[in-house]
Scaffold this active site. Structure first.
Site, PDB file in Angstrom:
ATOM      1  N   GLU A  51      36.323  50.367  39.626  1.00  0.00           N
ATOM      2  CA  GLU A  51      37.768  50.407  39.349  1.00  0.00           C
ATOM      3  C   GLU A  51      38.046  51.163  38.042  1.00  0.00           C
ATOM      4  OE1 GLU A  51      41.497  47.199  38.989  1.00  0.00           O
ATOM      5  OE2 GLU A  51      39.411  46.543  38.726  1.00  0.00           O
ATOM      6  N   LYS A  66      47.010  49.576  44.541  1.00  0.00           N
ATOM      7  CA  LYS A  66      46.695  48.142  44.500  1.00  0.00           C
ATOM      8  C   LYS A  66      47.967  47.320  44.674  1.00  0.00           C
ATOM      9  CE  LYS A  66      44.236  44.846  41.491  1.00  0.00           C
ATOM     10  NZ  LYS A  66      43.503  44.736  40.196  1.00  0.00           N
ATOM     11  N   CYS A  80      39.856  45.281  43.704  1.00  0.00           N
ATOM     12  CA  CYS A  80      39.580  44.131  42.844  1.00  0.00           C
ATOM     13  C   CYS A  80      40.306  42.854  43.294  1.00  0.00           C
ATOM     14  CB  CYS A  80      39.943  44.478  41.384  1.00  0.00           C
ATOM     15  SG  CYS A  80      39.246  43.318  40.180  1.00  0.00           S
TER      16      CYS A  80
END
Length: 567
Positions: free
Chosen positions: A330, A404, A442
């Site tokens: 990430e 995200k 994540c």
């Protein structure tokens, strides 16, 4: 007759040959007589007397010292040796007449040197010391070859003038046809008896008429047997143990802890395999995990350059090993700055796909024919920033991006709402050169709804770049994502950072990036505290196998999940 003609011709040829020899010899004698004597006196002339030659058969020779009669120059010039004449009388077959020899002449003039001496001039050449002698005519006359007595040749009988009469053709008299016997006699078979076997007797002759047919006896009808009571069919259950990785042993000769744990996994019941014939599709995946390359106090451009250079080393390694789909951790171009809330890090954003990092990775993707998932801090416009991952195809083409969706804001240092706006692109799946790829970033991994959305969109591989520390989520690291893989029937690649990052030191980034398959089994796991490239071969056929066994997509009831979409 033909034989006589041949013999007569041979005799004539012999006579002509003998006469030719005699003419040549006489001519040679005349030439020698014309030459002067050695002392310059003329040679005695040879006079041919035909009359004496006919009586005695030999020529007469004149005296050697007789003086020649004076002759004028013209008369001397006309003196030439007489030419040899052949007899004019024709030669009859079967007779031989000797040819006359020419006589030596006595009126031959002296030679050239003798005339020069008479004129008082020196001789031009010396004469031989001998005088030619007259040749004796005693040579035997050639005789013709003897002709043998042959029997007279008789003429063959003359052929008849007319063809002979044809012989009469005698036709055979017609014979009456034999009467057939009243009753046919049976032919006696020839019996061959072996030396050690008894003789075989003749079989009885067959009767003239056919034997009477045997009566057909029909069986009596039997009652049908009662069927047995039906038995309950038991289902056949095939149980096969899951294929285990290659066993490894410790220094003491015992299995490692991981192998012991895998042995403790219970057997899994497999479903029937598909009978479709096709080529197996294996995709090689790669994950890159690294630690921070420089101090966070350095300028942002230098931090980005150091992080990119460290990562590119593993991109080259992945290209050399034939990796086909690759993903980084990430926001790989910097530290995990969300441990603090500082506007300094806003300046580390870049455009996608027009930013420098995306352009650079497009070149590497094309160079190695490799799909690359690139996690970056994206700037859509000033003040609007996203935690994003760009997807680049194997030919270097930019396919799209995922933003995200789930943004955490929890202690001890995950203050992401200060930096990122929640994603607004949904859960796209990208059709790449090797597989259908989806991305989860994540904190998204804690939410099964998005994982199901990726499965419904057809994802075969889901990449999850992360930054997580020990003590907070490590116990979930190898639970949640394998569960997503099982529930949705796809592969997952999970990536984590490595080491500690000052000055925040919120915890250890424990690495251990891994691939797991649709059954939730680990295919490859990276080290905890070292930079590494983690690779694994992903068999895309296993997706069909698992989904045919577990019909989760068939049995879902979305109409009953109304509470999930309630705001």
């Amino acid at each position: 007759m033909i034989t006589l003609l041949i013999l007569g011709g041979a005799a004539v040829a012999a006579l002509v040959a003998g006469a030719s020899l005699k003419r040549k010899k006489a001519q040679r004698d005349v030439e020698q007589a014309s030459l002067p004597a050695p002392d310059g006196r003329p040679r005695p002339a040879v006079v041919t007397n035909p009359e004496s030659q006919q009586e005695t058969g030999s020529p007469k020779i004149a005296p050697a010292h007789s003086e020649p009669e004076p002759q004028s120059g013209d008369e001397r010039a006309e003196v030439n040796p007489p030419a040899l004449e052949l007899p004019s009388t024709p030669i009859e077959p079967g007779t031989v007449e000797p040819a006359p020899y020419p006589a030596f002449r006595t009126d031959v003039p002296p030679g050239r040197d003798a005339r020069r001496q008479q004129a008082g001039m020196p001789a031009l050449r010396s004469e031989p010391d001998f005088a030619p002698q007259p040749l004796a005519m005693s040579d035997p006359q050639p005789q013709p070859p003897a002709i043998p007595d042959l029997p007279p040749v008789t003429d063959p009988e003359p052929l008849p003038e007319a063809d002979p009469e044809p012989l009469p053709i005698i036709e055979p008299e017609p014979q009456p046809a034999p009467e057939p016997p009243s009753s046919p006699e049976p032919t006696q078979p020839t019996i061959i008896v072996a030396s050690d076997q008894p003789p075989v007797t003749d079989p009885e002759p067959l009767p003239n008429a056919d034997p009477e047919p045997l009566p057909i006896i029909e069986p009596e009808p039997q009652p049908a047997p009662e069927p047995p009571p039906p038995e309950l069919m038991q289902p056949t259950i095939i149980v096969a143990a899951e294929r285990l990785p290659k066993q490894t042993f410790t220094a003491t000769g015992r299995l490692s802890r991981r192998q012991q744990a895998l042995r403790a996994v219970p057997a899994i019941m497999r479903g029937p395999k598909s009978e479709r014939t096709h080529m197996s599709r294996i995709v090689k995946g790669g994950l890159i995990q690294t630690s921070l390359a420089c101090d966070t106090s350095e300028p942002l451009d230098k931090i980005r350059e150091a992080q990119t250079e460290r990562t590119l080393k593993y991109v080259d390694q992945a290209g050399a090993e034939g990796v086909q789909i690759l993903c980084m951790q990430e926001i790989f171009t910097g530290p995990y700055f969300c441990a603090e809330q500082n506007t300094r890090w806003y300046d580390s954003v870049e455009k996608i796909p027009d930013g420098p990092t995306t352009k650079l990775m497009q070149e590497y993707a094309k160079k190695y024919n490799m799909v690359i998932v690139v996690p970056l801090y994206e700037e859509e416009e000033t003040g609007v920033y996203y935690n994003t991952a760009a997807v680049i195809d194997a030919d270097g083409k930019y396919l799209g991006k995922y933003r995200k969706n789930h943004i955490p804001h929890v202690a001890p240092g995950f203050w992401e709402k200060f930096y990122f706006r929640p994603g607004n692109l949904g859960y796209p799946v990208f059709e790449t050169a090797y597989a259908k790829v989806g991305v989860y970033i994540c904190y998204d991994r804690h939410f099964p709804e998005g994982a199901r959305e990726l499965g419904l969109a057809g994802a075969e591989i889901v990449m999850n770049p992360s930054a997580t520390v020990a003590g907070l989520s490590e116990y979930l690291w190898k639970l949640e994502q394998p569960a997503h893989a099982v529930a949705n029937g796809y592969f997952i690649g999970a990536i984590n950072r490595v080491g500690y990052e000052a000055p925040w030191n919120i915890g250890e980034f424990y690495g251990q990036s891994y691939f797991c398959d649709p059954r939730g089994q680990m295919l490859a796991v990276g080290p905890r505290d070292a930079d590494a490239l983690v690779t694994a071969d992903l068999d895309m056929d296993k997706i069909r196998e698992v989904r045919n066994t577990w019909q989760f997509y068939r049995d879902r009831r979305p109409e009953t999940y109304t509470g999930i979409v309630r705001l």
